[in-house]
Write a protein that holds these residues in place. Structure first.
Motif, PDB file in Angstrom:
ATOM      1  N   ALA A  70       4.670   9.132   5.783  1.00 39.28           N
ATOM      2  CA  ALA A  70       4.322  10.324   4.996  1.00 39.28           C
ATOM      3  C   ALA A  70       4.998  11.571   5.545  1.00 39.28           C
ATOM      4  O   ALA A  70       5.464  12.425   4.788  1.00 39.28           O
ATOM      5  N   ARG A  71       5.068  11.685   6.869  1.00 42.80           N
ATOM      6  CA  ARG A  71       5.732  12.848   7.475  1.00 42.80           C
ATOM      7  C   ARG A  71       7.230  12.822   7.223  1.00 42.80           C
ATOM      8  O   ARG A  71       7.846  13.863   6.967  1.00 42.80           O
ATOM      9  N   ASP A  72       7.823  11.639   7.286  1.00 46.65           N
ATOM     10  CA  ASP A  72       9.266  11.520   7.075  1.00 46.65           C
ATOM     11  C   ASP A  72       9.644  11.663   5.605  1.00 46.65           C
ATOM     12  O   ASP A  72      10.773  12.028   5.280  1.00 46.65           O
ATOM     13  N   GLY A  73       8.698  11.334   4.728  1.00 44.46           N
ATOM     14  CA  GLY A  73       8.978  11.360   3.305  1.00 44.46           C
ATOM     15  C   GLY A  73       8.208  12.451   2.582  1.00 44.46           C
ATOM     16  O   GLY A  73       8.056  13.556   3.089  1.00 44.46           O
ATOM     17  N   VAL A  74       7.723  12.116   1.393  1.00 41.72           N
ATOM     18  CA  VAL A  74       6.953  13.049   0.571  1.00 41.72           C
ATOM     19  C   VAL A  74       5.625  12.399   0.221  1.00 41.72           C
ATOM     20  O   VAL A  74       5.585  11.328  -0.391  1.00 41.72           O
ATOM     21  N   HIS A  75       4.543  13.034   0.631  1.00 38.95           N
ATOM     22  CA  HIS A  75       3.194  12.539   0.387  1.00 38.95           C
ATOM     23  C   HIS A  75       2.647  13.241  -0.845  1.00 38.95           C
ATOM     24  O   HIS A  75       2.400  14.444  -0.825  1.00 38.95           O
ATOM     25  N   MET A  76       2.474  12.500  -1.923  1.00 37.95           N
ATOM     26  CA  MET A  76       1.942  13.067  -3.159  1.00 37.95           C
ATOM     27  C   MET A  76       0.435  13.285  -3.008  1.00 37.95           C
ATOM     28  O   MET A  76      -0.332  12.340  -2.836  1.00 37.95           O
ATOM     29  N   GLU A  77       0.005  14.528  -3.077  1.00 39.19           N
ATOM     30  CA  GLU A  77      -1.373  14.871  -2.747  1.00 39.19           C
ATOM     31  C   GLU A  77      -2.346  14.645  -3.896  1.00 39.19           C
ATOM     32  O   GLU A  77      -3.561  14.585  -3.677  1.00 39.19           O
ATOM     33  N   ASN A  78      -1.839  14.506  -5.106  1.00 45.16           N
ATOM     34  CA  ASN A  78      -2.706  14.353  -6.279  1.00 45.16           C
ATOM     35  C   ASN A  78      -2.229  13.170  -7.119  1.00 45.16           C
ATOM     36  O   ASN A  78      -1.791  13.324  -8.262  1.00 45.16           O
ATOM     37  N   ALA A  79      -2.310  11.974  -6.525  1.00 45.12           N
ATOM     38  CA  ALA A  79      -1.862  10.754  -7.195  1.00 45.12           C
ATOM     39  C   ALA A  79      -3.063   9.994  -7.739  1.00 45.12           C
ATOM     40  O   ALA A  79      -4.092   9.860  -7.060  1.00 45.12           O
ATOM     41  N   TYR A  80      -2.924   9.470  -8.955  1.00 51.82           N
ATOM     42  CA  TYR A  80      -4.033   8.802  -9.643  1.00 51.82           C
ATOM     43  C   TYR A  80      -3.542   7.545 -10.358  1.00 51.82           C
ATOM     44  O   TYR A  80      -2.342   7.384 -10.609  1.00 51.82           O
ATOM     45  N   VAL A  81      -4.501   6.711 -10.736  1.00 51.27           N
ATOM     46  CA  VAL A  81      -4.213   5.584 -11.620  1.00 51.27           C
ATOM     47  C   VAL A  81      -4.766   5.907 -13.002  1.00 51.27           C
ATOM     48  O   VAL A  81      -5.747   6.651 -13.145  1.00 51.27           O
ATOM     49  N   THR A  82      -4.161   5.336 -14.010  1.00 52.29           N
ATOM     50  CA  THR A  82      -4.616   5.559 -15.377  1.00 52.29           C
ATOM     51  C   THR A  82      -5.707   4.572 -15.779  1.00 52.29           C
ATOM     52  O   THR A  82      -6.420   4.802 -16.754  1.00 52.29           O
ATOM     53  N   THR A  83      -5.817   3.471 -15.047  1.00 51.19           N
ATOM     54  CA  THR A  83      -6.925   2.520 -15.196  1.00 51.19           C
ATOM     55  C   THR A  83      -7.221   1.951 -13.817  1.00 51.19           C
ATOM     56  O   THR A  83      -6.323   1.449 -13.149  1.00 51.19           O
ATOM     57  N   SER A  84      -8.486   2.014 -13.411  1.00 48.26           N
ATOM     58  CA  SER A  84      -8.839   1.606 -12.053  1.00 48.26           C
ATOM     59  C   SER A  84      -9.375   0.180 -12.022  1.00 48.26           C
ATOM     60  O   SER A  84     -10.579  -0.057 -11.956  1.00 48.26           O
ATOM     61  N   ILE A  85      -8.471  -0.762 -12.106  1.00 45.06           N
ATOM     62  CA  ILE A  85      -8.750  -2.181 -11.878  1.00 45.06           C
ATOM     63  C   ILE A  85      -7.407  -2.848 -11.664  1.00 45.06           C
ATOM     64  O   ILE A  85      -6.401  -2.461 -12.286  1.00 45.06           O
ATOM     65  N   CYS A  86      -7.376  -3.850 -10.791  1.00 45.55           N
ATOM     66  CA  CYS A  86      -6.080  -4.320 -10.285  1.00 45.55           C
ATOM     67  C   CYS A  86      -5.152  -4.846 -11.370  1.00 45.55           C
ATOM     68  O   CYS A  86      -3.985  -4.449 -11.433  1.00 45.55           O
ATOM     69  N   ALA A  87      -5.606  -5.750 -12.237  1.00 43.14           N
ATOM     70  CA  ALA A  87      -4.702  -6.378 -13.203  1.00 43.14           C
ATOM     71  C   ALA A  87      -4.069  -5.346 -14.129  1.00 43.14           C
ATOM     72  O   ALA A  87      -2.853  -5.379 -14.378  1.00 43.14           O
ATOM     73  N   VAL A  88      -4.887  -4.443 -14.639  1.00 45.14           N
ATOM     74  CA  VAL A  88      -4.389  -3.448 -15.589  1.00 45.14           C
ATOM     75  C   VAL A  88      -3.474  -2.446 -14.892  1.00 45.14           C
ATOM     76  O   VAL A  88      -2.401  -2.100 -15.395  1.00 45.14           O
ATOM     77  N   SER A  89      -3.888  -1.978 -13.722  1.00 45.23           N
ATOM     78  CA  SER A  89      -3.080  -1.002 -12.989  1.00 45.23           C
ATOM     79  C   SER A  89      -1.734  -1.595 -12.589  1.00 45.23           C
ATOM     80  O   SER A  89      -0.700  -0.934 -12.670  1.00 45.23           O
ATOM     81  N   ARG A  90      -1.730  -2.850 -12.165  1.00 49.72           N
ATOM     82  CA  ARG A  90      -0.469  -3.494 -11.778  1.00 49.72           C
ATOM     83  C   ARG A  90       0.460  -3.652 -12.977  1.00 49.72           C
ATOM     84  O   ARG A  90       1.681  -3.508 -12.850  1.00 49.72           O
TER      85      ARG A  90
END
Length: 477
Positions: A70-90
Motif C-alpha cells: 500500500a505504501r509503495d502503491g496506491v491505497h484506494m480509501e473508498n473501495a466497495y463492492v456492488t454486491t456483497s457475496i462471493c459468486a456474484v462479486s467475482r
C-alpha cells in the motif's frame, strides 16, 4: 590535418557512446520501455473487510507486507463492492459488470463461453498474454469451470476449497500455503517471452462452512494475537439487533445463525476474530514471499500487483455475521494498485474517490494497453477519465436467496449517505455516514432529512436503470 579530424571524430564517438550507455541505464529498473507489456498479478482475498489491514488503521492486525504494498502503491480509501457475496462479486470482478447485467445471481449459473470471452483474462489472452488462475474460482457450477481457457489452472472442482489438506507425501498443507506453492509453480513456468496475467484467489479469510471451528488458520500462526483482547464494536450490543424490523429479526436470518456460531459469547468472539486475523496474516506472508520472488526473478520492475477482496464481513456488528446487507462492514473492501513502471500520479488522483469491484477488469485492461469493451460498466482507473463528481455515489444490489434467510436489498451509497431498500418488504433505511459512520440511527422518519431522502430515492431509481444499460450484444446461457 587528418590526424586532428580523426581525434575529433573519436571524441564525438566517445560522447555518443556515453550518451547511449546513460540512456540504456536509465531505462533499466523501474522504467521498462513503453512498448513492453507489463506482467499483472491480481490478488483476491475472500471476505476481507476494508479495515482488516494495518494500512487501514487497524492497530491489532499484523499485515506488514500488504501495508508495504500500500505504501509503495496506491491505497484506494473508498473501495466497495456492488454486491456483497462471493459468486456474484467475482463475476462482477471478471466481467466489469453489475449483477443486473451479467445475470449471475446464484452459485450454479456459469458464464457462457461468449460472456467468458469478454472477461479480463480472456481479453488479455487474445492480446498475447499467458493467463493463469489459482485458488478459488467461485463462479458458477464447479463442473463448468473454464479450465481449458487458461494456460495455467490450479483450482479444485468445488465451490469452497478446504483449509486443511495434505501434500503428495501426506504432510499437512494449509490452503493458503497450497496457493503459495502454485504461485511459485506458475512463475517458474514463465519464460519471459510473453507477458502474463496471474489471478490468485485465496480462500482466506472466509469461514469453513460446516465446521464448528469456522475460521481455521495455518497452525504456524496460532500464537499470533494470543496476548491481546479485542474490543467488541459498539454496534455488537443487543439493542442494535433488536432494532431491526420483524421480517429481518428472525432466527432464520442466515446472518444471525452464523452470529451464534462465531460471536454469541465473549469466548467465541475472541476466537473467531483472532483466527480471522490470523488467516489474513497468512495471506500477508504469501504477498511478501511473492514480491521477493519477483525480485529474485528480475521481473519485479515490470510486474503490476493488485490486491483486493470480493466483499466485506460483519464481525458481530449489528448482531450479525457474514455479509450480504448494505452496511459498511459488508460492502467496503481494501483495494491496492502497485505499478512499478511509473509514479502512479493518475491512480493517486482516484485514491479518495469511490471505486468499485467492477473497476478491476477495465483497469487491468488499461494497464495492459488493451481496449476496454463497451459492455464493461466499470471505469479504467489508469486514465484520468472521471472525477469525484462523476462517481459520487453507486448502486448496490443483493438478490441471492430471499426472505427470511437473506432478505433482498438494493440501494445507493455515497461518502455522505447510505440509502437501502429491502425490496421484498418496502422497508427503507437512511444513514448519515458523516455524523453516524457506524449506521446506528435510521433517519427514514426524520423530517430534517425529508429532502435528502427524496433525493436518495431519485438517485437510486436512476442508478438502478443505468446498471441495466449497456451495448451488450450477447445473452447469458
Amino acid at each position: 590535418m587528418p590526424e586532428k579530424l580523426n581525434f575529433r571524430n573519436l571524441c564525438y564517438a566517445a560522447i555518443a557512446l556515453c550518451t547511449f550507455l546513460l540512456s540504456f541505464s536509465c531505462k533499466k529498473g523501474p522504467n521498462p520501455t513503453k512498448n513492453q507489456k507489463p506482467n499483472i498479478i491480481f490478488l483476491l482475498t475472500d471476505d476481507q473487510r476494508w479495515d482488516a489491514l494495518g494500512a487501514s488503521g487497524n492497530p491489532i492486525i499484523q499485515t506488514p507486507k500488504i501495508d508495504a504494498l500500500a505504501r509503495d502503491g496506491v491505497h484506494m480509501e473508498n473501495a466497495y463492492v456492488t454486491t456483497s457475496i462471493c459468486a456474484v462479486s467475482r463475476a462482477s470482478i471478471l466481467s466489469g459488470q453489475y449483477s443486473l447485467m451479467h445475470g449471475i445471481q446464484d452459485f450454479n449459473t456459469s458464464f457462457s463461453q461468449e460472456a467468458l470471452n469478454q472477461t479480463y483474462p480472456s481479453l488479455l489472452k487474445q492480446n498475447g498474454y499467458k493467463i493463469g488462475f489459482i485458488g478459488k474460482y467461485g463462479v458458477g457450477n464447479p463442473k463448468d469451470q473454464p479450465k481449458e481457457s487458461f494456460d495455467f489452472w490450479a483450482v479444485e472442482e468445488k465451490h469452497q476449497p478446504n483449509y486443511e489438506n495434505k501434500d503428495e507425501k501426506g504432510i499437512y498443507l494449509h490452503h493458503t500455503q497450497m496457493v503459495a506453492n502454485h504461485i511459485n509453480s506458475f512463475l517458474n513456468s514463465t519464460k519471459g517471452e510473453e507477458p502474463f496475467c496471474l489471478s490468485v484467489s485465496f480462500k482466506a479469510p472466509h469461514a469453513e462452512d460446516g465446521d464448528p471451528r469456522q475460521f481455521i488458520p495455518d497452525p504456524k500462526f496460532d500464537s499470533l494475537y494470543n496476548d491481546i483482547t479485542i474490543k467488541k464494536p459498539e454496534t455488537a450490543q443487543s439493542t442494535y439487533w433488536e432494532s431491526f424490523p420483524d421480517f429481518f429479526r428472525t432466527e432464520k436470518n442466515i446472518a444471525r445463525t452464523r452470529w451464534k456460531l462465531r460471536f454469541e459469547t465473549e469466548e467465541k468472539y475472541q476466537e473467531s476474530v483472532k483466527n480471522y486475523y490470523r488467516l489474513i496474516s497468512g495471506v500477508d506472508q504469501v504477498v511478501g514471499d511473492l514480491r521477493a520472488k519477483l525480485e529474485q526473478m528480475g521481473i519485479a520492475d515490470n510486474t503490476i500487483v493488485i490486491f483486493t477482496s470480493d466483499n466485506g464481513m460483519y464481525l458481530g456488528e449489528h448482531g450479525l455475521a457474514g455479509k450480504w446487507y448494505g452496511h459498511q462492514e459488508s460492502i467496503r473492501i481494501p483495494m491496492i494498485f502497485y505499478d512499478p513502471r511509473n509514479n502512479m500520479d493518475i491512480l493517486r488522483r482516484h485514491n479518495k474517490d469511490i471505486v468499485l469491484n467492477i473497476d478491476i477488469a477495465p483497469t487491468i485492461l488499461g494497464f495492459a494497453g488493451v481496449q476496454v469493451p463497451k459492455q464493461m460498466q466499470g471505469l479504467d482507473l489508469t486514465i484520468d477519465n472521471f472525477n469525484s463528481s462523476e462517481r459520487s455515489t453507486f448502486f448496490y444490489e443483493h438478490s441471492v436467496f430471499q426472505s427470511p434467510e437473506l432478505p433482498n436489498v438494493e440501494g445507493v451509497v455515497s461518502k455522505g449517505f447510505s440509502y437501502m431498500n429491502f425490496i421484498e418488504h418496502n422497508y427503507e433505511t437512511l444513514y448519515d455516514l458523516k455524523l453516524d459512520p457506524f449506521e446506528t440511527k435510521n433517519l427514514i422518519e426524520d423530517q430534517n432529512y425529508k429532502t435528502i431522502l427524496t433525493e436518495q430515492r431519485r438517485i437510486y431509481n436512476r442508478l438502478k436503470d443505468e446498471a441495466k444499460q449497456t451495448t451488450l450484444d450477447y445473452e447469458r446461457k
